[in-house]
Design an enzyme around this catalytic site. Structure first.
Site, PDB file in Angstrom:
ATOM      1  N   GLY A 272      49.836 -64.648  -5.922  1.00 56.46           N
ATOM      2  CA  GLY A 272      49.941 -63.545  -6.871  1.00 56.46           C
ATOM      3  C   GLY A 272      51.230 -62.752  -6.747  1.00 56.46           C
TER       4      GLY A 272
ATOM      5  N   HIS B 288      47.416 -50.885  -3.248  1.00 56.86           N
ATOM      6  CA  HIS B 288      46.212 -50.504  -2.513  1.00 56.86           C
ATOM      7  C   HIS B 288      46.347 -49.049  -2.107  1.00 56.86           C
ATOM      8  CE1 HIS B 288      45.086 -54.675  -2.346  1.00 56.86           C
ATOM      9  NE2 HIS B 288      46.112 -55.008  -1.581  1.00 56.86           N
TER      10      HIS B 288
ATOM     11  N   CYS C  20      50.030 -57.083 -10.945  1.00 56.21           N
ATOM     12  CA  CYS C  20      49.818 -58.534 -10.864  1.00 56.21           C
ATOM     13  C   CYS C  20      50.818 -59.301 -11.729  1.00 56.21           C
ATOM     14  CB  CYS C  20      48.388 -58.893 -11.236  1.00 56.21           C
ATOM     15  SG  CYS C  20      47.159 -58.020 -10.238  1.00 56.21           S
TER      16      CYS C  20
ATOM     17  N   THR D 141      50.653 -55.780  -6.284  1.00 53.46           N
ATOM     18  CA  THR D 141      49.540 -54.891  -6.592  1.00 53.46           C
ATOM     19  C   THR D 141      49.619 -53.681  -5.685  1.00 53.46           C
ATOM     20  OG1 THR D 141      47.178 -54.800  -7.080  1.00 53.46           O
ATOM     21  CG2 THR D 141      47.812 -55.854  -5.006  1.00 53.46           C
TER      22      THR D 141
ATOM     23  N   LEU E  12      42.282 -60.181  -7.208  1.00 47.51           N
ATOM     24  CA  LEU E  12      42.040 -61.208  -6.195  1.00 47.51           C
ATOM     25  C   LEU E  12      43.371 -61.781  -5.731  1.00 47.51           C
ATOM     26  CD1 LEU E  12      39.164 -61.230  -7.635  1.00 47.51           C
ATOM     27  CD2 LEU E  12      39.075 -63.620  -6.974  1.00 47.51           C
TER      28      LEU E  12
END
Length: 207
Positions: free
Chosen positions: A70, A75, A166, A73, A136
């Site tokens: 990927g 967090h 993403c 992203t 994911l």
């Protein structure tokens, strides 16, 4: 073989990632699978194929180049992260099927809270009305999986606006709190873990 669930609390990303690598490198055929339930301090993580242009601005949020699949992203606190340290060989399924099962676990949990969600065969993750609620990213090494999924529960979504989430320009993100579900991370984890156990244990049907 029973999976072990470990609740690690609010932790930094990089040491957790290194611990996943070490676990995977030293596991044997007898090592039980583990699910690590965590929450991270603010961090951007960039996958193996990650392109720097998907970081739209420089911020004080650290960027960690990691070894999952990927793009980039985010967090941060209020996001539930479950790392899946699974012996993939034991499951006798393909990678696409594994991803589908993880997505379905999230979809079924959200359905129980009145949220209709879906996966996307072209863009792994879980979406609600086109907005991404769960991401994911997996790595398979020597037949074992690590990394996992992140689910937006009740967090500051602003940092997603400073990236192409993403790798998709203009991708909207959402979270359970904004969809009317007011639960703590621990409560959501208690709902999600049984669904993961169910979907990751089902024997593949034969024609």
């Amino acid at each position: 073989m029973q999976r072990l669930i470990k609740h690690l609390g609010l932790v930094d990303y990089e040491p957790t990632w290194r611990a996943m690598q070490a676990f995977t490198d030293t596991r044997t055929a007898e090592t039980p699978d583990e699910l690590w339930v965590v929450e991270h301090h603010p961090v951007y993580t960039q996958g193996l194929a990650g392109k720097p242009e998907h970081l739209l601005r420089l911020t004080d949020i650290p960027v960690v180049k990691t070894d999952r699949g990927g793009q980039v992203t985010y967090h941060g606190p209020g996001q539930l992260v479950v790392y899946l340290l699974i012996d993939f060989k034991r499951m006798h399924i393909g990678v696409r099927e594994l991803v589908r099962r993880i997505e379905q676990a999230v979809i079924d949990m959200l359905a129980g809270q009145g949220i209709t969600a879906n996966g996307d065969v072209n863009a792994p993750g879980v979406y609600v009305d086109g907005a991404k609620i769960a991401s994911l990213g997996l790595r398979i090494k020597n037949g074992a999986v690590y990394h996992g999924l992140s689910l937006n529960v009740d967090m500051d979504l602003t940092p997603f606006g400073w990236i192409n989430p993403c790798g998709y320009e203009g991708l909207r993100v959402t979270q359970m709190k904004d969809l009317g579900v007011d639960k703590t991370l621990a409560q959501v984890a208690d709902l999600l873990l049984p669904q993961l156990e169910k979907h990751l244990t089902v024997v593949k049907e034969t024609a």
